[in-house]
Design a protein around this motif. Sequence first.
Motif, PDB file in Angstrom:
ATOM      1  N   VAL A   1      -0.445  11.103   6.702  1.00 36.46           N
ATOM      2  CA  VAL A   1      -1.888  10.743   7.109  1.00 36.46           C
ATOM      3  C   VAL A   1      -1.639  10.962   8.778  1.00 36.46           C
ATOM      4  N   GLU A   2      -2.261  11.625   9.539  1.00 30.46           N
ATOM      5  CA  GLU A   2      -1.970  11.690  10.856  1.00 30.46           C
ATOM      6  C   GLU A   2      -2.975  11.123  11.789  1.00 30.46           C
ATOM      7  N   MET A   3      -4.396  11.077  10.940  1.00 28.43           N
ATOM      8  CA  MET A   3      -5.549  10.395  11.716  1.00 28.43           C
ATOM      9  C   MET A   3      -6.299  10.044  10.456  1.00 28.43           C
ATOM     10  N   ILE A   4      -6.756   8.724  10.579  1.00 28.08           N
ATOM     11  CA  ILE A   4      -8.339   8.327   9.878  1.00 28.08           C
ATOM     12  C   ILE A   4      -9.019   8.117  10.896  1.00 28.08           C
ATOM     13  N   TYR A   5     -10.578   8.934  10.933  1.00 33.68           N
ATOM     14  CA  TYR A   5     -11.337   8.869  11.620  1.00 33.68           C
ATOM     15  C   TYR A   5     -12.563   7.677  11.251  1.00 33.68           C
ATOM     16  N   PRO A   6     -12.759   7.108  12.434  1.00 37.27           N
ATOM     17  CA  PRO A   6     -13.753   6.125  12.073  1.00 37.27           C
ATOM     18  C   PRO A   6     -15.137   6.354  11.298  1.00 37.27           C
ATOM     19  N   SER A   7     -15.514   5.606  10.386  1.00 34.67           N
ATOM     20  CA  SER A   7     -16.363   5.941   9.577  1.00 34.67           C
ATOM     21  C   SER A   7     -17.628   5.021   9.521  1.00 34.67           C
ATOM     22  N   ASN A   8     -18.817   5.316   9.537  1.00 31.82           N
ATOM     23  CA  ASN A   8     -20.100   4.509   9.245  1.00 31.82           C
ATOM     24  C   ASN A   8     -20.814   4.988   7.794  1.00 31.82           C
ATOM     25  N   ALA A   9     -19.932   5.600   7.245  1.00 31.06           N
ATOM     26  CA  ALA A   9     -20.415   6.034   5.913  1.00 31.06           C
ATOM     27  C   ALA A   9     -19.613   5.539   4.841  1.00 31.06           C
ATOM     28  N   ASN A  10     -20.047   6.063   3.770  1.00 31.75           N
ATOM     29  CA  ASN A  10     -19.185   5.744   2.441  1.00 31.75           C
ATOM     30  C   ASN A  10     -18.056   6.670   1.923  1.00 31.75           C
ATOM     31  N   PHE A  11     -17.398   7.181   3.115  1.00 28.42           N
ATOM     32  CA  PHE A  11     -16.351   8.279   2.836  1.00 28.42           C
ATOM     33  C   PHE A  11     -15.520   8.080   3.953  1.00 28.42           C
ATOM     34  N   LEU A  12     -14.304   8.372   4.106  1.00 25.68           N
ATOM     35  CA  LEU A  12     -13.516   8.517   4.991  1.00 25.68           C
ATOM     36  C   LEU A  12     -12.903  10.157   5.198  1.00 25.68           C
ATOM     37  N   LEU A  13     -12.835  10.549   6.445  1.00 24.59           N
ATOM     38  CA  LEU A  13     -12.373  11.857   7.010  1.00 24.59           C
ATOM     39  C   LEU A  13     -11.155  11.465   7.730  1.00 24.59           C
ATOM     40  N   ILE A  14      -9.779  12.152   6.613  1.00 29.42           N
ATOM     41  CA  ILE A  14      -8.600  12.013   7.347  1.00 29.42           C
ATOM     42  C   ILE A  14      -7.893  13.271   7.638  1.00 29.42           C
ATOM     43  N   LYS A  15      -7.148  13.247   8.387  1.00 23.84           N
ATOM     44  CA  LYS A  15      -6.179  14.509   9.062  1.00 23.84           C
ATOM     45  C   LYS A  15      -4.908  14.018   8.485  1.00 23.84           C
ATOM     46  N   VAL A  16      -4.481  15.360   7.650  1.00 27.88           N
ATOM     47  CA  VAL A  16      -2.744  15.306   6.958  1.00 27.88           C
ATOM     48  C   VAL A  16      -2.130  16.413   7.651  1.00 27.88           C
ATOM     49  N   ASP A  17      -0.932  16.343   7.157  1.00 26.00           N
ATOM     50  CA  ASP A  17      -0.068  17.385   7.621  1.00 26.00           C
ATOM     51  C   ASP A  17      -0.183  18.659   6.875  1.00 26.00           C
ATOM     52  N   ASN A  18      -0.646  18.641   5.862  1.00 23.64           N
ATOM     53  CA  ASN A  18      -1.057  19.818   4.882  1.00 23.64           C
ATOM     54  C   ASN A  18      -2.292  19.522   3.962  1.00 23.64           C
ATOM     55  N   ALA A  19      -3.413  20.000   4.527  1.00 22.79           N
ATOM     56  CA  ALA A  19      -4.741  19.414   3.437  1.00 22.79           C
ATOM     57  C   ALA A  19      -4.631  20.362   2.362  1.00 22.79           C
ATOM     58  N   ASN A  20      -4.312  21.540   2.278  1.00 24.45           N
ATOM     59  CA  ASN A  20      -4.644  22.591   0.984  1.00 24.45           C
ATOM     60  C   ASN A  20      -3.611  21.917  -0.054  1.00 24.45           C
ATOM     61  N   GLU A  21      -2.378  21.781   0.585  1.00 20.29           N
ATOM     62  CA  GLU A  21      -1.548  21.385  -0.298  1.00 20.29           C
ATOM     63  C   GLU A  21      -1.656  20.054  -1.136  1.00 20.29           C
ATOM     64  N   LEU A  22      -2.187  19.030  -0.268  1.00 15.83           N
ATOM     65  CA  LEU A  22      -2.296  17.710  -0.665  1.00 15.83           C
ATOM     66  C   LEU A  22      -3.774  17.881  -1.648  1.00 15.83           C
ATOM     67  N   TYR A  23      -4.717  18.706  -1.437  1.00 19.65           N
ATOM     68  CA  TYR A  23      -5.794  18.790  -2.096  1.00 19.65           C
ATOM     69  C   TYR A  23      -5.399  19.145  -3.164  1.00 19.65           C
ATOM     70  N   ASN A  24      -4.669  20.320  -3.679  1.00 17.08           N
ATOM     71  CA  ASN A  24      -4.392  20.908  -4.944  1.00 17.08           C
ATOM     72  C   ASN A  24      -3.485  19.752  -5.740  1.00 17.08           C
ATOM     73  N   TYR A  25      -2.578  19.160  -4.977  1.00 16.70           N
ATOM     74  CA  TYR A  25      -1.885  18.023  -5.784  1.00 16.70           C
ATOM     75  C   TYR A  25      -2.959  17.101  -6.216  1.00 16.70           C
TER      76      TYR A  25
END
Length: 349
Positions: free
Chosen positions: A279-303
Amino acid sequence: MNIDIQKLLRPNILRLKPYSSARSEFKGDASVFLDANENPLNPPYNRYPDPLQHQVKEKIGRIKGVPSDSIFLGVGSDEPIDLLYRAFCVPGKDNVVAIDPTYGMYEVCADINDVEYRKVKLDTSFDFDPEQLLAASDKQTKLIFICSPNNPTGNSFSEEKIEKVITGFHGIVIIDEAYIDFSSYPGFARKLGSFPNLVILQTFSKAWGSAGIRLGMAFASPEIIAVFNKIKYPYNINQLTQEHALKLLDRNEERIDWVKTLINAREKLALELSGLSYVEMIYPSNANFLLIKVDNANELYNYLVNNGIIVRNRNNVTLCSGCVRITVGTAEENEELINTLKTYKTTVG
C-alpha cells in the motif's frame, strides 16, 4: 447576487404546460376517491402516491433546516441530475463543466442529453482552482458540478473555493453532498437562501443506509424546485418508498450513531491498511470509503474478487492510476478484508 432562472431555462421548458395528475389537482381530506381510475379492490397500494411527497419533505425539512418548498425528492440523486440537464441545457448547443475525476453519472447524463461535458482536472492533491473552473465556462455553460466530499477521491473542498464558483458563475452550480454526513465540513444547506443559483444533492443511500429504496434529495430555491416538479414524472416516488422514508426519518439519532461507527471504522481500516507493504498511499477521506494506491491495482482487485471480496478498481480513472476504492463495511467485513489482504503477496507473489 441576481440570477434570472427563467432566462437559463430551455425555451421549450419555459413554455411547457406540465401534466396535471388527478392527485395533484386535489388538496385536503376525502373518504371516497373516484378521480384516478384506480382499482378499489386491493388496498392500500391500489392508490397513487402523493405526487409531491408532502409528509416526507416536512420531516426532511425539520432535520435539514430547509423549507419544504425548497426540497425535491427523486429516484436517487440521478433523477435530479438528469432533470437539471433537461431543464437547462439545450442539446447540441449548451455545455456543462465539472471537476475530474468525479462521480461518473454527470458525464453519462451529459452524453444521454447530447450536452458537451467539459472536464477540469484536479491537481495532484485532488483539489481544484475556482478560476480554472470559471475559465472553462462560457456563455453556453449552464451547469457546474462539484462533488464534495468527492467520489472517488474522498476529500472535501473548502467552502471559500466553492463559494467563489457559485458567486462567479452565471448559471447553476450543483454541490453533490452524497457523503456530507461523514465529513468534517458542515455542508451548504444552511447557506441555501444566500445563493439562488445553488442546487445541493443529498441521498438516503449512504448515511441513512437505504440505497435499496432509491431516494435522493435536492435542495434549491423554490423557483428551481418548481421547475423540477414541472418536468418530473407525475408519481416519481412510489408509496412503499415514501412509507419507508417516513419511518427512517424517525430514526435520525440512530443514523447519527451509524455515522460515528463508520467514521471510527474508517480510521481503524486506514491504520490497518497502512501496515501493508504494497500500500503506497492512503488518501485522506471525508466519506465512507478509502481510496488507496497500491503497487498493482489490477492484480489486487482480481485477487480480492477470487476471494469473494468486491472493491472498486479505479486504476483507469484520471489521477487514480494504481488505486482501488474500498467502502467501509461492518467490523466483520473489514476484518475479513484485512486478513485476506495480509495473505495477498504470499499467495500471488
